[in-house]
Design a protein around this motif. Sequence first.
Motif: not given
Length: 269
Positions: A216, A189, A218, A193, A187, A195
Amino acid sequence: MDQSIGLSTGDRRRAVETLSRFVASAVELGRAGDAPFYHLVFDRIFPDDVYNAMLAAMPVAADYRPMSGRSKSHDLTDGTHTRVKIDLFPEYIRSLPPEKRAVWDVVGRALCSETVKRAFVQRLAPGLRRRFGADFAKVGMYPIPILTRDIPGYKIPPHPDTRWKGITVQLYLPRDDATSHIGTIFHDRLPDGSMPKRTQMKFLPNTGYAFAVAEDTWHSADTVGPEVKTRDSILLTYFVDQGLLRFLRNRGKRVGNFLGNEIRYRLRR
């Protein structure tokens, strides 16, 4: 490699060394990507005969134990664990039948080898340098390989992994390409906020990915649907092993998990 390897110390040692070199070579040949963060994608991480032996040596459901951490919060309403695991250390797999134990012993030892670790550190240098600085190669990394099994209902929301971890590796173990859509999602970001999904790994036989853990990185997994029987993979996590606290924590965690596993095994008998 067939299921008899590991029955003698000499054969096991040679098998581990050979497999370590092969896996390291596959890591070195991995395709690098920068979006949404630096990562590697692997094809044919294991030799074909080894991969087939691993599929043939898959443990039965009763051999696994529940996964802790984030996975525990995604158990089904009836209490069924949607992710279970077996640590691929000798002390954890000793209760497996000899022919299965021989396979997973070699695989586990190879994945914990210095040869494989060096390959990951070298190829993930951009991500590791960003987090640890120019001396990233001197940062200790403690490998923990686990065989995991997810069943329908498993999911995990976007998360970047705990900072205790230095490198995350997942090696996919499907029997065919029928469920390629259930691979891990990476993802972005955004400042607001949100994603959104940037890219998704393909859940294909004998493939995998790796990245250096950072704030980072994610990633997530969508809910495993009813079309999936099991989602089998190896999670190879390199925990940061620098400083007394981390050194003791990593080894204490291994000992604690072993004791818990032994209690469970004896109660099952």
